[in-house]
Design a protein around this motif. Sequence first.
Motif, PDB file in Angstrom:
ATOM      1  N   GLN A 240      66.694  42.665  61.674  1.00 56.55           N
ATOM      2  CA  GLN A 240      65.873  42.186  62.797  1.00 56.55           C
ATOM      3  C   GLN A 240      66.176  40.716  63.053  1.00 56.55           C
ATOM      4  O   GLN A 240      66.347  40.284  64.200  1.00 56.55           O
ATOM      5  CB  GLN A 240      64.377  42.407  62.477  1.00 56.55           C
ATOM      6  CG  GLN A 240      63.414  41.807  63.491  1.00 56.55           C
ATOM      7  CD  GLN A 240      62.951  40.407  63.100  1.00 56.55           C
ATOM      8  OE1 GLN A 240      62.874  40.070  61.917  1.00 56.55           O
ATOM      9  NE2 GLN A 240      62.640  39.587  64.092  1.00 56.55           N
ATOM     10  N   LYS A 241      66.268  39.929  61.981  1.00 56.50           N
ATOM     11  CA  LYS A 241      66.590  38.489  62.144  1.00 56.50           C
ATOM     12  C   LYS A 241      67.973  38.347  62.778  1.00 56.50           C
ATOM     13  O   LYS A 241      68.179  37.558  63.702  1.00 56.50           O
ATOM     14  CB  LYS A 241      66.561  37.774  60.787  1.00 56.50           C
ATOM     15  CG  LYS A 241      65.199  37.813  60.072  1.00 56.50           C
ATOM     16  CD  LYS A 241      64.161  36.956  60.762  1.00 56.50           C
ATOM     17  CE  LYS A 241      62.779  37.126  60.153  1.00 56.50           C
ATOM     18  NZ  LYS A 241      62.123  38.416  60.413  1.00 56.50           N
ATOM     19  N   GLU A 242      68.929  39.129  62.258  1.00 56.69           N
ATOM     20  CA  GLU A 242      70.304  39.044  62.759  1.00 56.69           C
ATOM     21  C   GLU A 242      70.365  39.444  64.247  1.00 56.69           C
ATOM     22  O   GLU A 242      70.987  38.751  65.052  1.00 56.69           O
ATOM     23  CB  GLU A 242      71.213  39.956  61.916  1.00 56.69           C
ATOM     24  CG  GLU A 242      72.599  40.207  62.480  1.00 56.69           C
ATOM     25  CD  GLU A 242      73.444  38.939  62.674  1.00 56.69           C
ATOM     26  OE1 GLU A 242      73.064  37.879  62.156  1.00 56.69           O
ATOM     27  OE2 GLU A 242      74.471  39.035  63.384  1.00 56.69           O
ATOM     28  N   GLY A 243      69.703  40.545  64.614  1.00 59.99           N
ATOM     29  CA  GLY A 243      69.763  41.032  65.999  1.00 59.99           C
ATOM     30  C   GLY A 243      69.188  40.014  66.970  1.00 59.99           C
ATOM     31  O   GLY A 243      69.788  39.720  68.015  1.00 59.99           O
ATOM     32  N   MET A 244      68.046  39.454  66.639  1.00 56.42           N
ATOM     33  CA  MET A 244      67.395  38.520  67.564  1.00 56.42           C
ATOM     34  C   MET A 244      68.097  37.166  67.580  1.00 56.42           C
ATOM     35  O   MET A 244      68.224  36.532  68.627  1.00 56.42           O
ATOM     36  CB  MET A 244      65.911  38.406  67.226  1.00 56.42           C
ATOM     37  CG  MET A 244      65.190  39.736  67.449  1.00 56.42           C
ATOM     38  SD  MET A 244      63.398  39.618  67.371  1.00 56.42           S
ATOM     39  CE  MET A 244      62.948  41.362  67.515  1.00 56.42           C
ATOM     40  N   PHE A 247      71.166  37.457  69.688  1.00 54.01           N
ATOM     41  CA  PHE A 247      70.830  37.402  71.122  1.00 54.01           C
ATOM     42  C   PHE A 247      70.695  35.956  71.568  1.00 54.01           C
ATOM     43  O   PHE A 247      71.263  35.534  72.580  1.00 54.01           O
ATOM     44  CB  PHE A 247      69.532  38.169  71.413  1.00 54.01           C
ATOM     45  CG  PHE A 247      69.083  38.018  72.839  1.00 54.01           C
ATOM     46  CD1 PHE A 247      69.634  38.807  73.845  1.00 54.01           C
ATOM     47  CD2 PHE A 247      68.152  37.052  73.209  1.00 54.01           C
ATOM     48  CE1 PHE A 247      69.262  38.649  75.180  1.00 54.01           C
ATOM     49  CE2 PHE A 247      67.764  36.877  74.535  1.00 54.01           C
ATOM     50  CZ  PHE A 247      68.318  37.682  75.518  1.00 54.01           C
ATOM     51  N   ILE A 248      69.932  35.185  70.779  1.00 50.77           N
ATOM     52  CA  ILE A 248      69.668  33.784  71.158  1.00 50.77           C
ATOM     53  C   ILE A 248      70.971  32.969  71.143  1.00 50.77           C
ATOM     54  O   ILE A 248      71.203  32.124  72.003  1.00 50.77           O
ATOM     55  CB  ILE A 248      68.602  33.176  70.206  1.00 50.77           C
ATOM     56  CG1 ILE A 248      67.264  33.883  70.441  1.00 50.77           C
ATOM     57  CG2 ILE A 248      68.464  31.666  70.412  1.00 50.77           C
ATOM     58  CD1 ILE A 248      66.243  33.694  69.343  1.00 50.77           C
ATOM     59  N   GLU A 249      71.836  33.283  70.174  1.00 51.72           N
ATOM     60  CA  GLU A 249      73.115  32.537  70.062  1.00 51.72           C
ATOM     61  C   GLU A 249      74.206  33.127  70.950  1.00 51.72           C
ATOM     62  O   GLU A 249      75.366  32.711  70.876  1.00 51.72           O
ATOM     63  CB  GLU A 249      73.568  32.526  68.594  1.00 51.72           C
ATOM     64  CG  GLU A 249      72.627  31.711  67.702  1.00 51.72           C
ATOM     65  CD  GLU A 249      73.002  31.772  66.215  1.00 51.72           C
ATOM     66  OE1 GLU A 249      73.902  32.565  65.849  1.00 51.72           O
ATOM     67  OE2 GLU A 249      72.375  31.033  65.438  1.00 51.72           O
ATOM     68  N   LYS A 250      73.833  34.095  71.764  1.00 53.20           N
ATOM     69  CA  LYS A 250      74.774  34.729  72.709  1.00 53.20           C
ATOM     70  C   LYS A 250      76.034  35.252  72.016  1.00 53.20           C
ATOM     71  O   LYS A 250      77.169  34.972  72.421  1.00 53.20           O
ATOM     72  CB  LYS A 250      75.134  33.762  73.850  1.00 53.20           C
ATOM     73  CG  LYS A 250      73.926  33.319  74.681  1.00 53.20           C
ATOM     74  CD  LYS A 250      74.372  32.513  75.881  1.00 53.20           C
ATOM     75  CE  LYS A 250      73.190  31.905  76.634  1.00 53.20           C
ATOM     76  NZ  LYS A 250      72.203  32.863  77.127  1.00 53.20           N
TER      77      LYS A 250
END
Length: 258
Positions: A240-244, A247-250
Amino acid sequence: MAYECILAEKDGEVGVLTLNRPEALNAFSDQLMDEVTDALKKFDADDDIGCIVLMGSEKAFAAGADIKEMASKSYIDVYSEDFITKNWEEATRVRKPIIAAVAGYALGGGCELALMCDFIIAADNAKFAQPEITIGAMPGAGGTQRLARFIGKSKAMDMCLTGRMMDAQEAERCGLVSRIVPKGELRAEAIKVARQIADFSRPIAMLTKEAVNRAYETTLSEGVRFERRVFHSVFALEDQKEGMTAFIEKRKPSFKNR
Ligand code: HXC
């Protein structure tokens, strides 16, 4: 276990199980179902596999239970051996996602096995039916129950009481199948979809499958409560941390399945 009636192969993180009894249009002999059960258990336990594709040939996914094997059984035979429970229900116990890739006939137990999978991708020549009534029997592997839940009472009654075949277009219209592809592309397309699922976080895909399946076993409010608890639990995963964060780091996430 050496297989004679199926092929079980790995295509990257996808387990591909092909029913392979062409002389009987993949009719489910006891041996074939033992092999399916064994292969599904092995794929489910294999850490390298993230999703399973279950398919038949271009002519037949499966023409149902083996009528020649079944014809002479007595009531006490089928009752004593609890006919089909032994080796027909593994697909419902598998925790990883299973896609049924159906081309040609999916009849009787063949249709029921496809219904036990998580979703069905159909080739444009797929034909679904519960023809048991035409041979003096009735569905016995969940056909009356899963069809009624998945496509509604009227269509389920129509199929079970008349034994008529439903083509791929009608099956898609009524929600029995999720998509239709040209028959020559079925295998490649199903594996592509399976690979997409296998690339996501494995525990999250498994939890998601469990939550959707809960919709068929419980009330709406209990199902939503179950979903909420499972949703909360996802926040305990590194994925979950990696996925989000990705996303934020594009960037593309790199899930570690934990
Ligand atoms: C055993 C089967 C079979 C079956 C086909 N075959 N279906 N053998 N059990 N379910 C065999 C045929 O006997 C034949 O072998 C060969 O496969 C090719 O089949 P044909 O009939 O010659 O092919 P075709 O004319 O193209 O017709 C295809 C078909 C037809 C429409 C699929 O075979 C058919 O109607 N099959 C039966 C479908 C059915 O009623 N299924 C439900 C089964 S009951 P030979 O050697 O004879 O040439 C069930 C209950 C499950 O599934 C409940 C849980 C236990």
